[in-house]
Design an enzyme around this catalytic site. Sequence first.
Site, short mmCIF file in Angstrom:
data_model
loop_
_atom_site.label_atom_id
_atom_site.label_comp_id
_atom_site.label_asym_id
_atom_site.label_seq_id
_atom_site.Cartn_x
_atom_site.Cartn_y
_atom_site.Cartn_z
N PRO A 144 0.81 -1.21 0.00
CA PRO A 144 0.00 0.00 0.00
C PRO A 144 0.85 1.26 0.00
O PRO A 144 1.80 1.37 0.76
CB PRO A 144 -0.77 -0.09 1.31
CG PRO A 144 -0.26 -1.28 2.03
CD PRO A 144 0.97 -1.72 1.36
N GLU A 145 0.48 2.18 -0.82
CA GLU A 145 1.02 3.52 -0.73
C GLU A 145 -0.10 4.37 -0.13
O GLU A 145 -1.11 3.83 0.30
CB GLU A 145 1.43 4.02 -2.13
CG GLU A 145 2.53 3.15 -2.73
CD GLU A 145 3.10 3.69 -4.03
OE1 GLU A 145 3.20 4.91 -4.15
OE2 GLU A 145 3.43 2.88 -4.90
#
Length: 271
Positions: free
Chosen positions: A2-3
């Site tokens: 995840p960013e």
Amino acid sequence: MPELPEVETTRGGIAPYVEGEVVTEVVLRRRKLRYPVPQALLVDLPGQAVDKVERRGKYLLLRTEAGAVMIHLGMSGSLRLVDADTPAEKHDHIDIVFENGQALRLRDPRRFGAMLWLKGDPMQHKLLISLGPEPLSDAFDAEYLFQRSRKRKQAVKLFVMDSHTVVGVGNIYASEALFRAGIQPQLAAGKLTRQRCVALVEAIKTVLSAAIQQGGTTLRDFVDGSGKPGYFKQELQVYGRVGESCQQCGATIKQLRQGQRASYYCPGCQR
DNA sequence: ATGCGGACCTGTTAGC
DNA sequence: TGCTAACAGGTCCGCA
């Protein structure tokens, strides 16, 4: 995995179901994550109501009166809301169980993620205190980036991925933002002009906002709080597209390695 | 202070 | 088909 957009998608997905709920129990199946899960979490969290679910960079914070649960999803983590009696699978490491019979379940195959229990002001915690500005805030502007980058020899891609520069820009969106700003990833940060800082800040804000709108990017396994993937993958212009032709200029997308990570760029559009 | 490489893990895929 | 190596969304730490 995840960013910032994926973490924000997760936050938005779970907040309505978790805020106001009272924790009855924390089920720990695996203590060894990035950091050992503290015993205090199991002792102090039950009985607390979650007041608010916040995000700082890629960290999530579940605030309660007694303290805050800090969660990082690492490369492969996801948080989902499930019925508490749903059988746990192999990489389901922690459940935060609520009075209403639901549980917030942390799954993380690679275990680069973390769950900590912070007392006092969480923003003063070692991991949060020296973080750079939020990319979507007014504090992150061209002048800030320009000043901050002076005399830096580091490649601009690594520079924008450094959480002390700005939080939340990971490997996918760094490549995408540089493409949109027309800047090649190898350029020394110190060589950015004011003009190019304007373009880069704009590109970062635009690409992150658009990705949040689409529910994030699912490359292989990202899912939001209810198990749904994100749809931003189809908007990616360069990431993962080596050998394909640029939709902007037709040149062939290239790849290089920076800091042991893949970078993607268009030699026609990016200088 | 800055910049770089290594470390932490497992799962999937590319290549022989 | 099977084995092995390389690679994957992060980021902290320690060394030069």
